[in-house]
Scaffold this motif. Sequence first.
Motif, PDB file in Angstrom:
ATOM      1  N   SER A   1       0.819  -1.219   0.000  1.00  0.00           N
ATOM      2  CA  SER A   1       0.000   0.000   0.000  1.00  0.00           C
ATOM      3  C   SER A   1       0.851   1.267   0.000  1.00  0.00           C
ATOM      4  CB  SER A   1      -0.943   0.010   1.203  1.00  0.00           C
ATOM      5  OG  SER A   1      -1.890  -1.025   1.108  1.00  0.00           O
ATOM      6  N   LYS A   2       1.947   1.255   0.765  1.00  0.00           N
ATOM      7  CA  LYS A   2       2.799   2.446   0.835  1.00  0.00           C
ATOM      8  C   LYS A   2       3.411   2.770  -0.520  1.00  0.00           C
ATOM      9  CE  LYS A   2       4.024   2.124   5.747  1.00  0.00           C
ATOM     10  NZ  LYS A   2       5.127   1.956   6.737  1.00  0.00           N
ATOM     11  N   GLU A   3       3.760   1.743  -1.284  1.00  0.00           N
ATOM     12  CA  GLU A   3       4.348   1.987  -2.604  1.00  0.00           C
ATOM     13  C   GLU A   3       3.304   2.498  -3.592  1.00  0.00           C
ATOM     14  OE1 GLU A   3       7.146  -0.722  -4.280  1.00  0.00           O
ATOM     15  OE2 GLU A   3       7.844  -1.430  -2.315  1.00  0.00           O
ATOM     16  N   VAL A   4       2.081   2.020  -3.475  1.00  0.00           N
ATOM     17  CA  VAL A   4       1.003   2.525  -4.329  1.00  0.00           C
ATOM     18  C   VAL A   4       0.748   3.998  -4.016  1.00  0.00           C
ATOM     19  CG1 VAL A   4      -1.428   2.295  -4.958  1.00  0.00           C
ATOM     20  CG2 VAL A   4      -0.051   0.245  -4.549  1.00  0.00           C
ATOM     21  N   GLU A   5       0.710   4.345  -2.743  1.00  0.00           N
ATOM     22  CA  GLU A   5       0.503   5.741  -2.347  1.00  0.00           C
ATOM     23  C   GLU A   5       1.658   6.615  -2.809  1.00  0.00           C
ATOM     24  OE1 GLU A   5      -2.088   7.427  -0.863  1.00  0.00           O
ATOM     25  OE2 GLU A   5      -3.120   5.572  -1.413  1.00  0.00           O
ATOM     26  N   ALA A   6       2.878   6.107  -2.710  1.00  0.00           N
ATOM     27  CA  ALA A   6       4.039   6.869  -3.175  1.00  0.00           C
ATOM     28  C   ALA A   6       3.983   7.081  -4.682  1.00  0.00           C
ATOM     29  CB  ALA A   6       5.324   6.139  -2.787  1.00  0.00           C
ATOM     30  N   ALA A   7       3.529   6.069  -5.400  1.00  0.00           N
ATOM     31  CA  ALA A   7       3.372   6.212  -6.854  1.00  0.00           C
ATOM     32  C   ALA A   7       2.356   7.295  -7.179  1.00  0.00           C
ATOM     33  CB  ALA A   7       2.947   4.876  -7.458  1.00  0.00           C
ATOM     34  N   LYS A   8       1.237   7.289  -6.469  1.00  0.00           N
ATOM     35  CA  LYS A   8       0.222   8.325  -6.677  1.00  0.00           C
ATOM     36  C   LYS A   8       0.803   9.712  -6.446  1.00  0.00           C
ATOM     37  CE  LYS A   8      -2.548   9.574  -3.463  1.00  0.00           C
ATOM     38  NZ  LYS A   8      -3.600   9.624  -2.417  1.00  0.00           N
ATOM     39  N   GLU A   9       1.557   9.873  -5.379  1.00  0.00           N
ATOM     40  CA  GLU A   9       2.131  11.185  -5.065  1.00  0.00           C
ATOM     41  C   GLU A   9       3.073  11.660  -6.157  1.00  0.00           C
ATOM     42  OE1 GLU A   9       3.854  10.804  -1.210  1.00  0.00           O
ATOM     43  OE2 GLU A   9       1.924  10.418  -0.220  1.00  0.00           O
ATOM     44  N   GLN A  10       3.884  10.744  -6.707  1.00  0.00           N
ATOM     45  CA  GLN A  10       4.789  11.116  -7.801  1.00  0.00           C
ATOM     46  C   GLN A  10       4.014  11.594  -9.018  1.00  0.00           C
ATOM     47  OE1 GLN A  10       8.203   8.483  -8.764  1.00  0.00           O
ATOM     48  NE2 GLN A  10       7.567   7.262  -7.001  1.00  0.00           N
ATOM     49  N   ILE A  11       2.946  10.886  -9.335  1.00  0.00           N
ATOM     50  CA  ILE A  11       2.160  11.214 -10.529  1.00  0.00           C
ATOM     51  C   ILE A  11       1.415  12.532 -10.344  1.00  0.00           C
ATOM     52  CG2 ILE A  11       0.244  10.446 -11.988  1.00  0.00           C
ATOM     53  CD1 ILE A  11       1.187   7.527 -11.204  1.00  0.00           C
ATOM     54  N   ILE A  12       0.811  12.725  -9.180  1.00  0.00           N
ATOM     55  CA  ILE A  12       0.093  13.973  -8.920  1.00  0.00           C
ATOM     56  C   ILE A  12       1.061  15.150  -8.908  1.00  0.00           C
ATOM     57  CG2 ILE A  12      -1.279  15.239  -7.220  1.00  0.00           C
ATOM     58  CD1 ILE A  12      -2.851  13.052  -8.648  1.00  0.00           C
ATOM     59  N   GLU A  13       2.244  14.943  -8.354  1.00  0.00           N
ATOM     60  CA  GLU A  13       3.239  16.013  -8.327  1.00  0.00           C
ATOM     61  C   GLU A  13       3.645  16.425  -9.736  1.00  0.00           C
ATOM     62  OE1 GLU A  13       7.721  16.965  -6.528  1.00  0.00           O
ATOM     63  OE2 GLU A  13       6.728  15.055  -6.084  1.00  0.00           O
ATOM     64  N   ARG A  14       3.753  15.440 -10.633  1.00  0.00           N
ATOM     65  CA  ARG A  14       4.174  15.745 -12.010  1.00  0.00           C
ATOM     66  C   ARG A  14       3.050  16.332 -12.845  1.00  0.00           C
ATOM     67  NH1 ARG A  14       8.367  13.901 -15.648  1.00  0.00           N
ATOM     68  NH2 ARG A  14       7.647  13.972 -17.823  1.00  0.00           N
ATOM     69  N   PHE A  15       1.843  15.762 -12.738  1.00  0.00           N
ATOM     70  CA  PHE A  15       0.772  16.130 -13.659  1.00  0.00           C
ATOM     71  C   PHE A  15      -0.383  16.908 -13.018  1.00  0.00           C
ATOM     72  CE2 PHE A  15       2.605  12.232 -15.622  1.00  0.00           C
ATOM     73  CZ  PHE A  15       3.026  12.800 -16.813  1.00  0.00           C
ATOM     74  N   GLY A  16      -0.465  16.882 -11.699  1.00  0.00           N
ATOM     75  CA  GLY A  16      -1.519  17.634 -11.024  1.00  0.00           C
ATOM     76  C   GLY A  16      -2.778  16.859 -10.740  1.00  0.00           C
ATOM     77  N   THR A  17      -3.075  15.878 -11.556  1.00  0.00           N
ATOM     78  CA  THR A  17      -4.284  15.078 -11.367  1.00  0.00           C
ATOM     79  C   THR A  17      -4.170  13.786 -12.165  1.00  0.00           C
ATOM     80  OG1 THR A  17      -6.717  15.131 -11.370  1.00  0.00           O
ATOM     81  CG2 THR A  17      -5.598  16.031 -13.305  1.00  0.00           C
ATOM     82  N   VAL A  18      -5.205  12.987 -12.125  1.00  0.00           N
ATOM     83  CA  VAL A  18      -5.302  11.767 -12.938  1.00  0.00           C
ATOM     84  C   VAL A  18      -6.721  11.682 -13.473  1.00  0.00           C
ATOM     85  CG1 VAL A  18      -5.315   9.237 -12.895  1.00  0.00           C
ATOM     86  CG2 VAL A  18      -3.514  10.483 -11.693  1.00  0.00           C
ATOM     87  N   HIS A  19      -6.859  11.399 -14.767  1.00  0.00           N
ATOM     88  CA  HIS A  19      -8.175  11.249 -15.389  1.00  0.00           C
ATOM     89  C   HIS A  19      -8.538   9.799 -15.687  1.00  0.00           C
ATOM     90  CE1 HIS A  19      -6.832  15.377 -16.739  1.00  0.00           C
ATOM     91  NE2 HIS A  19      -7.986  15.647 -16.166  1.00  0.00           N
ATOM     92  N   ILE A  20      -7.517   8.969 -15.936  1.00  0.00           N
ATOM     93  CA  ILE A  20      -7.747   7.605 -16.431  1.00  0.00           C
ATOM     94  C   ILE A  20      -6.880   6.625 -15.647  1.00  0.00           C
ATOM     95  CG2 ILE A  20      -7.420   6.047 -18.396  1.00  0.00           C
ATOM     96  CD1 ILE A  20      -7.837   8.590 -20.198  1.00  0.00           C
ATOM     97  N   LEU A  21      -7.483   5.529 -15.223  1.00  0.00           N
ATOM     98  CA  LEU A  21      -6.746   4.417 -14.636  1.00  0.00           C
ATOM     99  C   LEU A  21      -7.087   3.148 -15.404  1.00  0.00           C
ATOM    100  CD1 LEU A  21      -5.033   2.947 -12.476  1.00  0.00           C
ATOM    101  CD2 LEU A  21      -7.129   2.763 -11.101  1.00  0.00           C
ATOM    102  N   VAL A  22      -6.073   2.497 -15.938  1.00  0.00           N
ATOM    103  CA  VAL A  22      -6.224   1.176 -16.547  1.00  0.00           C
ATOM    104  C   VAL A  22      -5.409   0.212 -15.703  1.00  0.00           C
ATOM    105  CG1 VAL A  22      -5.873  -0.253 -18.588  1.00  0.00           C
ATOM    106  CG2 VAL A  22      -6.493   2.167 -18.854  1.00  0.00           C
ATOM    107  N   HIS A  23      -6.090  -0.695 -15.037  1.00  0.00           N
ATOM    108  CA  HIS A  23      -5.383  -1.653 -14.192  1.00  0.00           C
ATOM    109  C   HIS A  23      -5.249  -2.966 -14.950  1.00  0.00           C
ATOM    110  CE1 HIS A  23      -3.805  -3.361 -10.500  1.00  0.00           C
ATOM    111  NE2 HIS A  23      -4.518  -4.442 -10.774  1.00  0.00           N
ATOM    112  N   ALA A  24      -4.045  -3.196 -15.477  1.00  0.00           N
ATOM    113  CA  ALA A  24      -3.782  -4.391 -16.284  1.00  0.00           C
ATOM    114  C   ALA A  24      -2.794  -5.338 -15.624  1.00  0.00           C
ATOM    115  CB  ALA A  24      -3.253  -3.986 -17.663  1.00  0.00           C
ATOM    116  N   ALA A  25      -2.236  -4.969 -14.485  1.00  0.00           N
ATOM    117  CA  ALA A  25      -1.247  -5.817 -13.826  1.00  0.00           C
ATOM    118  C   ALA A  25      -1.908  -7.073 -13.271  1.00  0.00           C
ATOM    119  CB  ALA A  25      -0.571  -5.048 -12.701  1.00  0.00           C
ATOM    120  N   GLY A  26      -1.183  -8.179 -13.309  1.00  0.00           N
ATOM    121  CA  GLY A  26      -1.715  -9.423 -12.756  1.00  0.00           C
ATOM    122  C   GLY A  26      -0.807 -10.597 -13.055  1.00  0.00           C
ATOM    123  N   ILE A  27      -1.097 -11.703 -12.398  1.00  0.00           N
ATOM    124  CA  ILE A  27      -0.335 -12.937 -12.602  1.00  0.00           C
ATOM    125  C   ILE A  27      -1.309 -14.115 -12.752  1.00  0.00           C
ATOM    126  CG2 ILE A  27       1.685 -12.157 -11.318  1.00  0.00           C
ATOM    127  CD1 ILE A  27       0.666 -13.839  -8.926  1.00  0.00           C
TER     128      ILE A  27
END
Length: 265
Positions: free
Chosen positions: A67-93
């Motif tokens: 969870s901490k890494e997901v939150e850190a990823a969000k912070e990096q993205i928001i810092e760079r772009f300001g917001t997020v409009h689209i999420l495509v969750h394709a990761a899996g095993i």
Amino acid sequence: MDLGLKGKIAVITGGDSGIGKATAKLLALEGAKVTIIDKTSENLQMAAEELRKSGEIFTVQADLTQSKEVEAAKEQIIERFGTVHILVHAAGITGATGDFLELSDEEWYQTIDVDLMATVRTCRAFIGAMRQTGWGRVILVSSEDALQPYPEEIPYCACKAAILNLAKNLSKAYAKDGVLVNAVSPAYIATPMTDAMMEKRSKQLGVSFNEAIDSFLDEQRPHIELKRRGKPEEVAAVIAFLCSEQSSFVVGSNYRVDGGSVASL
């Protein structure tokens, strides 16, 4: 058709290969600013080098089971772009496979953590930004296995079925905020995941890679009417539509991109 994606901020998990990578390329070509997230830095950078020929690509390394890494990823993205409009969750095993009676709790938990809970974590991280802007698209990659399960892949099938339920629930919770949530269910797409399955099969049967594919189609996926593996780009095209302005009345749906594999209505 203008998908209306120019300038939109898109996040794609599992974006370094397969369906995620094909989707990243297509969204970038449509003018979206795309972040790809994956666990392995080397794979991310290799994918980004190729994808940057199509448009703006940002990479974030994160383990989606944390969870901490997901939150850190969000912070990096928001810092760079300001917001997020689209999420495509394709990761899996594929996760644990084999006889149900022989699968351990630990094998179940690993598959659930990667395939289901990672989906929960990423949605929890990014939907808030979409609600604030009043416009969002969430596309969760499920599978034919959610509707047509296979006994040797029970943990994977159960998780993919849960993802369909999650998508429907989220669609009901956030459509009023302009966030449209849908699912896409591919079947037997030419990705590293199915490559690994076919390499294992070819060794077990003592046949070539292509012969392993042909026998798998005949014996395990007889309802794929097109008699071939799907292409990642064919799934990405459906995902891109669901990300677009053109999908403004599509919510809580599941789009099967399966070559006819699901045999029922």
